[in-house]
Structure formats: C-alpha cells, structure tokens
Design a protein around this motif. Sequence first.
Motif, PDB file in Angstrom:
ATOM      1  N   VAL A 254       6.073   7.217  26.441  1.00 45.21           N
ATOM      2  CA  VAL A 254       5.840   8.674  26.988  1.00 45.21           C
ATOM      3  C   VAL A 254       6.776   8.991  28.142  1.00 45.21           C
ATOM      4  O   VAL A 254       7.596  10.056  28.230  1.00 45.21           O
ATOM      5  CB  VAL A 254       4.548   8.572  27.627  1.00 45.21           C
ATOM      6  CG1 VAL A 254       4.088  10.077  28.076  1.00 45.21           C
ATOM      7  CG2 VAL A 254       3.317   8.424  26.633  1.00 45.21           C
ATOM      8  N   TYR A 255       7.215   8.092  28.891  1.00 53.89           N
ATOM      9  CA  TYR A 255       8.175   8.173  30.105  1.00 53.89           C
ATOM     10  C   TYR A 255       9.480   8.646  29.480  1.00 53.89           C
ATOM     11  O   TYR A 255      10.258   9.315  29.926  1.00 53.89           O
ATOM     12  CB  TYR A 255       8.298   6.853  30.786  1.00 53.89           C
ATOM     13  CG  TYR A 255       7.488   6.735  32.038  1.00 53.89           C
ATOM     14  CD1 TYR A 255       8.062   7.312  33.339  1.00 53.89           C
ATOM     15  CD2 TYR A 255       6.007   6.289  31.997  1.00 53.89           C
ATOM     16  CE1 TYR A 255       7.168   7.262  34.469  1.00 53.89           C
ATOM     17  CE2 TYR A 255       5.389   6.225  33.020  1.00 53.89           C
ATOM     18  CZ  TYR A 255       5.798   6.750  34.252  1.00 53.89           C
ATOM     19  OH  TYR A 255       5.177   6.494  35.497  1.00 53.89           O
TER      20      TYR A 255
ATOM     21  N   PHE B  38       3.811  16.797  31.141  1.00 53.88           N
ATOM     22  CA  PHE B  38       3.694  15.342  31.402  1.00 53.88           C
ATOM     23  C   PHE B  38       2.838  15.290  32.523  1.00 53.88           C
ATOM     24  O   PHE B  38       3.047  16.022  33.382  1.00 53.88           O
ATOM     25  CB  PHE B  38       5.103  14.870  31.404  1.00 53.88           C
ATOM     26  CG  PHE B  38       5.799  14.820  30.010  1.00 53.88           C
ATOM     27  CD1 PHE B  38       5.800  13.288  29.478  1.00 53.88           C
ATOM     28  CD2 PHE B  38       6.588  15.643  29.619  1.00 53.88           C
ATOM     29  CE1 PHE B  38       6.470  13.333  28.226  1.00 53.88           C
ATOM     30  CE2 PHE B  38       7.368  15.717  28.361  1.00 53.88           C
ATOM     31  CZ  PHE B  38       7.361  14.504  27.703  1.00 53.88           C
ATOM     32  N   VAL B  39       2.256  14.123  32.686  1.00 52.86           N
ATOM     33  CA  VAL B  39       1.744  13.723  33.952  1.00 52.86           C
ATOM     34  C   VAL B  39       1.994  12.222  33.709  1.00 52.86           C
ATOM     35  O   VAL B  39       1.901  11.395  32.942  1.00 52.86           O
ATOM     36  CB  VAL B  39       0.051  14.151  34.036  1.00 52.86           C
ATOM     37  CG1 VAL B  39      -0.048  15.418  34.263  1.00 52.86           C
ATOM     38  CG2 VAL B  39      -0.735  13.443  33.013  1.00 52.86           C
ATOM     39  N   PHE B  40       2.184  11.435  35.300  1.00 52.34           N
ATOM     40  CA  PHE B  40       2.310  10.183  35.372  1.00 52.34           C
ATOM     41  C   PHE B  40       1.421   9.567  36.493  1.00 52.34           C
ATOM     42  O   PHE B  40       0.979  10.255  37.220  1.00 52.34           O
ATOM     43  CB  PHE B  40       3.804  10.153  35.818  1.00 52.34           C
ATOM     44  CG  PHE B  40       5.014  10.694  34.881  1.00 52.34           C
ATOM     45  CD1 PHE B  40       5.300   9.995  33.769  1.00 52.34           C
ATOM     46  CD2 PHE B  40       5.265  12.027  35.292  1.00 52.34           C
ATOM     47  CE1 PHE B  40       6.013  10.730  33.072  1.00 52.34           C
ATOM     48  CE2 PHE B  40       6.196  12.689  34.655  1.00 52.34           C
ATOM     49  CZ  PHE B  40       6.751  12.117  33.178  1.00 52.34           C
ATOM     50  N   GLY B  41       1.794   8.123  36.411  1.00 46.63           N
ATOM     51  CA  GLY B  41       0.898   7.363  37.412  1.00 46.63           C
ATOM     52  C   GLY B  41       1.370   6.385  37.643  1.00 46.63           C
ATOM     53  O   GLY B  41       2.042   5.401  36.609  1.00 46.63           O
ATOM     54  N   THR B  42       1.342   5.573  38.756  1.00 47.27           N
ATOM     55  CA  THR B  42       2.021   4.389  39.113  1.00 47.27           C
ATOM     56  C   THR B  42       1.002   3.756  40.114  1.00 47.27           C
ATOM     57  O   THR B  42       0.703   4.244  41.052  1.00 47.27           O
ATOM     58  CB  THR B  42       3.183   4.315  39.643  1.00 47.27           C
ATOM     59  OG1 THR B  42       4.157   5.047  38.699  1.00 47.27           O
ATOM     60  CG2 THR B  42       3.896   3.134  40.011  1.00 47.27           C
ATOM     61  N   ASP B  43       0.919   2.465  39.966  1.00 49.44           N
ATOM     62  CA  ASP B  43      -0.050   1.571  41.207  1.00 49.44           C
ATOM     63  C   ASP B  43       0.651   0.177  41.180  1.00 49.44           C
ATOM     64  O   ASP B  43       0.062  -0.737  40.160  1.00 49.44           O
ATOM     65  CB  ASP B  43      -1.685   1.371  40.888  1.00 49.44           C
ATOM     66  CG  ASP B  43      -2.415   1.009  41.903  1.00 49.44           C
ATOM     67  OD1 ASP B  43      -1.603   0.389  42.850  1.00 49.44           O
ATOM     68  OD2 ASP B  43      -3.454   0.934  41.867  1.00 49.44           O
TER      69      ASP B  43
ATOM     70  N   PHE C 114      -0.389   3.317  29.093  1.00 42.41           N
ATOM     71  CA  PHE C 114      -0.882   2.640  30.299  1.00 42.41           C
ATOM     72  C   PHE C 114      -0.919   1.132  29.922  1.00 42.41           C
ATOM     73  O   PHE C 114      -0.995   0.723  28.920  1.00 42.41           O
ATOM     74  CB  PHE C 114      -2.499   3.326  30.122  1.00 42.41           C
ATOM     75  CG  PHE C 114      -3.238   3.143  28.995  1.00 42.41           C
ATOM     76  CD1 PHE C 114      -3.804   1.845  28.764  1.00 42.41           C
ATOM     77  CD2 PHE C 114      -3.439   3.763  27.872  1.00 42.41           C
ATOM     78  CE1 PHE C 114      -4.832   1.441  27.699  1.00 42.41           C
ATOM     79  CE2 PHE C 114      -4.134   3.698  26.730  1.00 42.41           C
ATOM     80  CZ  PHE C 114      -4.842   2.482  26.532  1.00 42.41           C
ATOM     81  N   GLY C 115      -0.431   0.526  31.176  1.00 43.36           N
ATOM     82  CA  GLY C 115      -0.859  -0.995  31.200  1.00 43.36           C
ATOM     83  C   GLY C 115      -0.003  -1.486  32.207  1.00 43.36           C
ATOM     84  O   GLY C 115       0.171  -0.949  33.416  1.00 43.36           O
ATOM     85  N   VAL C 116       0.934  -2.276  31.874  1.00 44.19           N
ATOM     86  CA  VAL C 116       1.794  -3.281  32.798  1.00 44.19           C
ATOM     87  C   VAL C 116       2.675  -2.457  33.932  1.00 44.19           C
ATOM     88  O   VAL C 116       3.101  -1.394  33.519  1.00 44.19           O
ATOM     89  CB  VAL C 116       2.612  -4.081  31.957  1.00 44.19           C
ATOM     90  CG1 VAL C 116       3.631  -3.377  31.270  1.00 44.19           C
ATOM     91  CG2 VAL C 116       3.518  -5.017  32.876  1.00 44.19           C
ATOM     92  N   GLY C 117       2.127  -2.872  35.138  1.00 43.08           N
ATOM     93  CA  GLY C 117       2.842  -2.007  36.229  1.00 43.08           C
ATOM     94  C   GLY C 117       2.260  -2.108  37.427  1.00 43.08           C
ATOM     95  O   GLY C 117       2.772  -2.634  38.528  1.00 43.08           O
TER      96      GLY C 117
END
Length: 328
Positions: free
Chosen positions: A108-109, A170-175, A313-316
């Motif tokens: 997706v990125y 698009f929508v994104f997320g990071t943690d 979604f996943g690793v990060g």
Amino acid sequence: MVVIKGIEYYLPKQIELNDREDKLTAKIGIRQRHIANKDEYASDMGVAAANMLFEKNDINRTDVDYLIYCTQSLEYYLPTTACILQDKLGLSTSIGALDINLGCSGYVYGLSLAKALIETGQAQNVLFITADTYSKFINNQDRSVKLLFGDGATATLLSADSNKYGLQSFVFGTDGSGMNNLIVPAGGLRNPISESNKREETDSFGNVRSNTNLYMNGPEIFNFSLKEVPKSINNLMEKEGTTIEEYDYFIFHQANQFMLEHLRKKLRIEREKFSIQVDDCGNTVSSSIPIALKRELINGKIRKGDRIMMVGFGVGYSWAASSIVWHE
C-alpha cells in the motif's frame, strides 16, 4: 488517475508442507509455503516476477521511467538493490530507482509513492516490485514463525489514465514502540552478528531461535492488528465519504486465516467479498496483497467499476489502507 496496468507474481519452486494433523496448521489455514533455494535471493525473485509482467502483459520495458523496490531481505547494505534490478532487467539508465524497507504494509505504501510520482509529473510508468525471503531469517525449530511465512515476489506496473478509475485515497499509521514484537534483533550495525548473538535458546513453548533469527510476539501482533486495522478502515471511509457496504471487495495483508477471519467478523464484512489466499503460499509479507489481488482478478471476483479496499499491517508497527476503483 493512476491505474494498475498489470500484476504478476513469482513463487519459488521448493515447497514445504505444514503438518495437516497439527492443530496450529488448521488454525492458521496454511497448508504449504514456497521457500527460496539456498542460492536464490529476493532480488532474483523480483527479476522473475518483473520479466513475467513484461512478457505476459505486452509491456515494453523501455516505457518504465521509475522503479520502486520493497523488501526487508536486503542482500547488501549498499548499493541500493533497485539499482541492481535496473541493470538486471535491462531498464533505461535514465529512470529513477529506490528501495523502501517495509514489510506487511509495504504494498500500500508503494502504491501511494507511485501515485504521487505519476500525478506530480515526475514519472509516467512506475514499476513496483515486492520481494522477500523471510525463510532465510527463520530458525527451522521455531514453529511460531516457520509455519506462517513463505517467500515470494510480485511486479506491478502503474500508469496514468484519464478516467475516474484507479487509485483513490490513502491513510497511514506508524507506531515504532512495537518494533520488538516482530524483529530480527541482530545483524545490523547497532547489534552485529557475533558468537553470542548466534547462540540458540529455547523459549517456554519449545521454539528455538537465536538473535539472528526472526522473532514474533504473536499475541501482541494479533492485538495490535485488531486495534489499528478497524481504526484505519474507519479513517479511510471518513476520508472517502463512504460506508463499508460501498466497497465491493476487500484485500487485507494475508497474515493468516485466523487473524483475517477475526478482522472480517469484527468489521462485519461478508465472506464472499473478502479475500483469503494463504492456503498454498502462507504469509508472503509485502507480496501478500498483490498476490491475492491477482488471484481474485483471475477468479473473476473483481470486475470493472468495483471499489476495492486494500489494507496492510504488521512489522514496524506500520499500517496503511487505500482503495482502488478497478478499470479493466
């Protein structure tokens, strides 16, 4: 708009079977996985997928003016693997080429980067390759990850098109606070490979691994996914002014059947509108969404005008959601 002109995927010939009598196999829904040979690496698989894309879709490689390569299975610290792929694929030396180091959200990125490059006039035809060989990080005595992950690669061509179809929002997320829940702890500059890092240990479940192997905290990854994926989908629908019923098909990162079914039920998505493609290839990381997309196109599940939601979604931790209105 930016449309997908073609997708192809490559799976290694070597196959490992999961024990059908094993309760975990039934739970995750993965019967077999494709595993790269000892001398077969991610970029080799990427080349194979891209050559299939050119040959099967009558695409002229001279039309490619940008290359994006998504992998977490780098063969060199430097040079950039995308540069190596440019040469191996016989692409023009006037193209742009870069790597992105992302896993489960990577497709997706990558689509978002391709869309931005094309819509801002920096490129016309972007070749986007995903490839990973997680098997090379996995200890064969670690069932917590061995039964899940398979190797694979995909190639997608994205181009401009003057109609209403194509990639939408698009929508994104990071943690990054979740980094230690899915990680290969040793091997980089911060924690180089050493004798102590290669020492194997057995966890309370009988899984064996060293710090040079892939580690996954399954329960934490599961909880993260159930928390963030619905939020991400709600954010996407708010951005697009849509409801869940307005999407014709859903393709999520193909983590495993157990997780996908939990997400589907939580979001109240009809089974016939939801892709599960893990049985014969497992979790192929950044390649899982495009493999599923290609298969559902072949299966006739996706038709012209359909609005498809894609969620990685996943690793990060890293996650992203997008939609595309199919044009063919």
